[in-house]
Design an enzyme around this catalytic site. Sequence first.
Site, short mmCIF file in Angstrom:
data_model
loop_
_atom_site.label_atom_id
_atom_site.label_comp_id
_atom_site.label_asym_id
_atom_site.label_seq_id
_atom_site.Cartn_x
_atom_site.Cartn_y
_atom_site.Cartn_z
N LYS A 126 0.80 -1.24 0.02
CA LYS A 126 0.02 0.01 0.06
C LYS A 126 1.05 1.32 -0.17
O LYS A 126 1.86 1.38 0.51
CB LYS A 126 -0.71 -0.31 1.31
CG LYS A 126 -2.16 0.81 1.23
CD LYS A 126 -3.19 0.34 0.35
CE LYS A 126 -4.36 1.46 0.12
NZ LYS A 126 -5.58 0.54 -0.38
N ASP A 166 -6.88 4.30 -4.90
CA ASP A 166 -7.67 4.24 -3.35
C ASP A 166 -8.44 5.63 -3.12
O ASP A 166 -8.52 6.29 -4.31
CB ASP A 166 -6.63 4.09 -2.32
CG ASP A 166 -7.37 3.44 -0.97
OD1 ASP A 166 -7.80 2.48 -1.02
OD2 ASP A 166 -7.27 4.16 -0.14
#
Length: 444
Positions: A126, A166
């Site tokens: 991430k 995201d």
Amino acid sequence: MSYVDEVIARVKEKNPGQPEFHQTIDEVLESLRPVIERDEEKYRKMALLERLTEPERQIKFRVPWIDDNGQVQVNCGYRVQFNSAIGPYKGGLRFHPSVNIGILKFLGFEQIFKNSLTGLPIGGGKGGSDFDPKGKSDMEVMRFCQSFMTELFRHVGADTDVPAGDIGVGGREIGYMYGQYKRLTNKYESVLTGKGLSYGGSLARTQATGYGLLYFTRALLKLNGIDIAGKTCLVSGSGNVAIYAIEKAYQMGAKPVTCSDSNGWVYDPEGIDLEALKEIKEVNRARLTEYKNYRPNAEYHEGKGVWTVKADIALPCATQNELNLDDAKALVANGVIAVCEGANMPSTLEATKYLQENKVVFGPAKAANAGGVATSALEMSQNAERLSWTFEEVDEKLCGIMENIVANIDAAAKEYGMDGDYVAGANIAGFKKVLDAMEAQGIV
Ligand code: NDP
């Protein structure tokens, strides 16, 4: 002290000031306890949990860029490459002022198990930045994305690490980052997913997380003898996940009546006007206050409140810890049947526990929202074979993957005597494949 407790304590001590990371460690390791305790000494000796909870690599970098007034701005960029046991690191990039290393470690850790649950060969990672795209011009966003990629490019690659979008990172940002990667490396490769259709994107990727959430919810309800058709749904958020969750809920005959953004929320008893929502958020990039211009009879409230409305199903699709114990109590008091998480870790630990104790069917994020990353992996497959599949092909595969996830987490929960506990089922089912690969690959 048991091995699991030892590691939980050590992780918290070694990573102070990272509450979201502590929260996911508590949740995941707690539910892996029965698996670990079957062979505790072996796992302690191989330091399995220490290796699982320590990212393989963390990168932090400076991102300087110039705003429209000629002023130099500096943000922080990050990439956490958490675990590559089952495939190249894969996970989104988040651009939001709240981004810090603790939040990215929580998201990266969750991503390991989520990616494993999809059944596809992708590891967990991430990244992101504390940059806020809100209120910035297109050219400012472009200059930021180019600067961000000017450092990130040396750490990513089609077989190394493949980021996606995201919060705050949609098609526009992915396009700017892809352009800069290509310019720096002279490679046209699948280094990012969520790309535009004209340059290697997959049909149905935009819809995938929201649609996947509904395929998951329908299958989970069916497993519990309940039909989703005719049910009223609460949705929070009004971004990518929320919009396509609302769209698919309608297609399944359910009625979504709420949505929200970080300023306020809408209650539209006749059902959210999807076209209006898309125009406000996707075209105008505006606030939800505008919703009343389209639907004068709907209610708009400042602040938080979606979970106080009476409905059958709750689908939190905004951000972490947006559904707390009080919200869970309100939902239960109003007779909610199911809560399925579209956002990452939207429910606090107390809320999750309360919902489960009160027999609410609870679908945890790492299983329920895995449709996005699964479709990203399908985008990688299409890029690798230099072909594009039709919308229907991708959507059908997505639906199959989500239904498989439901079957697998149900089976894992049953195997360990926790029938109906899909939080434990998801953690255990996701963990077992990673464990197997880590054991096979030795101490690395
Ligand atoms: P978007 O940026 O498209 O939308 C996010 C939505 O949540 C917006 O409505 C935003 O409101 C709201 N929101 C964000 N932060 C807050 C906050 N602190 N308080 C209240 N509302 C907030 O993001 P996505 O829809 O892509 O992501 C939503 C969630 O889903 C995240 O948890 C993400 O990690 C998760 N997710 C996303 C996937 C994807 O494919 N996009 C895949 C899997 C998970 P505002 O516009 O006012 O900021």
